[in-house]
Design a protein around this motif. Structure first.
Motif, PDB file in Angstrom:
ATOM      1  N   LYS A 120       0.829  -1.069  -0.017  1.00  0.00           N
ATOM      2  CA  LYS A 120       0.043   0.006  -0.034  1.00  0.00           C
ATOM      3  C   LYS A 120       0.854   1.250  -0.124  1.00  0.00           C
ATOM      4  O   LYS A 120       0.727   2.073  -0.662  1.00  0.00           O
ATOM      5  CB  LYS A 120      -0.911   0.025   1.199  1.00  0.00           C
ATOM      6  CG  LYS A 120      -1.936   1.244   1.361  1.00  0.00           C
ATOM      7  CD  LYS A 120      -2.780   1.246   2.540  1.00  0.00           C
ATOM      8  CE  LYS A 120      -3.692   2.519   2.652  1.00  0.00           C
ATOM      9  NZ  LYS A 120      -4.676   2.499   3.699  1.00  0.00           N
ATOM     10  N   LYS A 121       1.913   1.147   0.748  1.00  0.00           N
ATOM     11  CA  LYS A 121       2.799   2.466   0.905  1.00  0.00           C
ATOM     12  C   LYS A 121       3.338   2.611  -0.336  1.00  0.00           C
ATOM     13  O   LYS A 121       3.478   3.780  -0.854  1.00  0.00           O
ATOM     14  CB  LYS A 121       3.901   2.035   1.897  1.00  0.00           C
ATOM     15  CG  LYS A 121       4.790   3.447   2.359  1.00  0.00           C
ATOM     16  CD  LYS A 121       5.593   3.270   3.679  1.00  0.00           C
ATOM     17  CE  LYS A 121       6.311   4.414   3.894  1.00  0.00           C
ATOM     18  NZ  LYS A 121       7.181   4.189   5.077  1.00  0.00           N
ATOM     19  N   ALA A 122       3.852   1.710  -0.966  1.00  0.00           N
ATOM     20  CA  ALA A 122       4.609   1.826  -2.254  1.00  0.00           C
ATOM     21  C   ALA A 122       3.652   2.229  -3.476  1.00  0.00           C
ATOM     22  O   ALA A 122       3.903   3.100  -4.180  1.00  0.00           O
ATOM     23  CB  ALA A 122       5.291   0.548  -2.837  1.00  0.00           C
ATOM     24  N   LEU A 123       2.300   1.602  -3.526  1.00  0.00           N
ATOM     25  CA  LEU A 123       1.374   2.452  -4.460  1.00  0.00           C
ATOM     26  C   LEU A 123       1.135   3.714  -4.382  1.00  0.00           C
ATOM     27  O   LEU A 123       0.947   4.209  -5.230  1.00  0.00           O
ATOM     28  CB  LEU A 123       0.336   1.218  -4.431  1.00  0.00           C
ATOM     29  CG  LEU A 123       0.686  -0.387  -4.946  1.00  0.00           C
ATOM     30  CD1 LEU A 123      -0.780  -1.115  -4.505  1.00  0.00           C
ATOM     31  CD2 LEU A 123       0.592  -0.239  -6.562  1.00  0.00           C
ATOM     32  N   ALA A 169      -5.315   5.057  -5.611  1.00  0.00           N
ATOM     33  CA  ALA A 169      -6.704   5.309  -6.253  1.00  0.00           C
ATOM     34  C   ALA A 169      -7.236   4.374  -7.214  1.00  0.00           C
ATOM     35  O   ALA A 169      -8.314   4.262  -7.275  1.00  0.00           O
ATOM     36  CB  ALA A 169      -6.671   6.638  -6.351  1.00  0.00           C
ATOM     37  N   ASP A 170      -6.381   4.100  -8.114  1.00  0.00           N
ATOM     38  CA  ASP A 170      -6.660   3.194  -9.502  1.00  0.00           C
ATOM     39  C   ASP A 170      -6.813   1.794  -8.781  1.00  0.00           C
ATOM     40  O   ASP A 170      -7.649   1.017  -9.837  1.00  0.00           O
ATOM     41  CB  ASP A 170      -5.364   3.293 -10.356  1.00  0.00           C
ATOM     42  CG  ASP A 170      -5.359   4.710 -10.751  1.00  0.00           C
ATOM     43  OD1 ASP A 170      -6.055   5.546 -10.672  1.00  0.00           O
ATOM     44  OD2 ASP A 170      -3.891   4.806 -11.460  1.00  0.00           O
ATOM     45  N   VAL A 171      -6.098   1.112  -7.902  1.00  0.00           N
ATOM     46  CA  VAL A 171      -6.387  -0.227  -7.816  1.00  0.00           C
ATOM     47  C   VAL A 171      -7.081  -0.600  -6.313  1.00  0.00           C
ATOM     48  O   VAL A 171      -7.404  -1.636  -6.108  1.00  0.00           O
ATOM     49  CB  VAL A 171      -4.880  -0.900  -7.485  1.00  0.00           C
ATOM     50  CG1 VAL A 171      -4.083  -0.685  -8.822  1.00  0.00           C
ATOM     51  CG2 VAL A 171      -4.145  -0.353  -6.574  1.00  0.00           C
ATOM     52  N   GLU A 172      -7.300   0.303  -5.394  1.00  0.00           N
ATOM     53  CA  GLU A 172      -7.750   0.297  -4.122  1.00  0.00           C
ATOM     54  C   GLU A 172      -9.082  -0.727  -4.271  1.00  0.00           C
ATOM     55  O   GLU A 172      -9.213  -1.379  -3.230  1.00  0.00           O
ATOM     56  CB  GLU A 172      -8.327   1.590  -3.813  1.00  0.00           C
ATOM     57  CG  GLU A 172      -8.811   1.591  -2.100  1.00  0.00           C
ATOM     58  CD  GLU A 172      -9.121   2.753  -1.438  1.00  0.00           C
ATOM     59  OE1 GLU A 172      -9.205   2.947  -0.269  1.00  0.00           O
ATOM     60  OE2 GLU A 172      -8.834   3.690  -2.098  1.00  0.00           O
TER      61      GLU A 172
END
Length: 252
Positions: free
Chosen positions: A150-153, A160-163
């Motif tokens: 999560k931190k890397a994304l 926001a794109d993958v959440e």
């Protein structure tokens, strides 16, 4: 002659009985990403200390920490981050001793071996396009690999794109399994997990500044001499070599 044979038999029986009494089992709770390398190091340890036996329990660090909090009979804990080691030290302060960091790791993006994706950088990956109607495999919110992901994304403004298109797994090996089976197009694991599988490939490496350091602290949780001995062995030259061959980074 008969007396001599009887004496030898008694001595042999006594020796076997003594060895049985001296034999001690070491129960190690360890992060799932340490599965292969710790089993290998355990075999090396037993060559030097055949009187000891080692039982490993591998799972997500959060799961193991909660079990230790409830007095699960572990002699050693190896976490995939400092947070869960600190949690155990807080919940079991009288048990948690001899904390030391064993190794470091890095975060990577993987795809099935037969994926058309080529190795590139995170910035070049079009997550929406690659995922399509599918999902991105990550660890759940409690396990270290999930939090690192999560931190890397977030660092790359991709969260926001993958959440809403995440398939969350209980630990990093479960994430790996999704990709090995070809059920999902992308997953985020540690580089060492990708290395143990011939069914996946690394398509990008997350730079360390995007998620921080992946560290593996370990500690004893009992007063067993054997537990301290095995923990010390995990910092030996032999163990360090095994960690490095498995793809872990040496502790600086």
């Amino acid at each position: 002659m008969k007396k001599t044979l009887l004496r030898l038999a008694l001595v042999s029986a006594f020796s076997m009985s003594s060895a049985s009494v001296l034999a001690e089992n070491i129960t190690v709770f360890a992060a799932a990403s340490m599965t292969n390398v710790l089993q290998q190091i355990g075999e090396e340890y037993k060559k030097q200390h055949p009187e000891d036996s080692i039982t490993f329990s591998f799972a997500g660090s959060s799961t193991l920490a909660k079990q230790i909090e409830q007095d699960a009979p572990a002699d050693i804990f190896v976490s995939a981050d400092q947070k869960w080691m600190d949690y155990v030290a807080e919940k079991q302060p009288n048990k948690t001793q001899n904390i030391k960091t064993l190794a470091e790791n890095e975060l990577v993006l993987i795809a099935p071996k037969d994926s058309e994706l080529k190795e590139t950088t995170i910035k070049e990956i079009d997550f929406k396009k690659v995922m399509g109607e599918s999902y991105l495999a990550v660890g759940d919110d409690n396990v270290p690999v999930g939090r690192y992901a999560k931190k890397a994304l977030e660092h790359f403004n991709l969260w926001a794109d993958v959440e809403n298109r995440l398939s969350k797994a209980k630990d990093v090996r479960a994430v790996l399994a999704y990709i090995e089976r070809g059920e999902l197009p992308l997953g985020i694991v540690y580089s060492t997990d990708a290395k143990v599988s011939d069914k996946v490939k690394v398509v990008a490496v997350f730079p360390q500044e995007s998620y921080g350091k992946v560290v593996y602290p370990a500690a004893t949780l009992s007063e067993k001499v054997e537990a301290k001995r095995f923990l010390d062995f995990l910092s030996s030259a032999s163990a360090k070599s095994a960690f490095e061959k498995a793809g872990f980074k040496a502790v600086q």
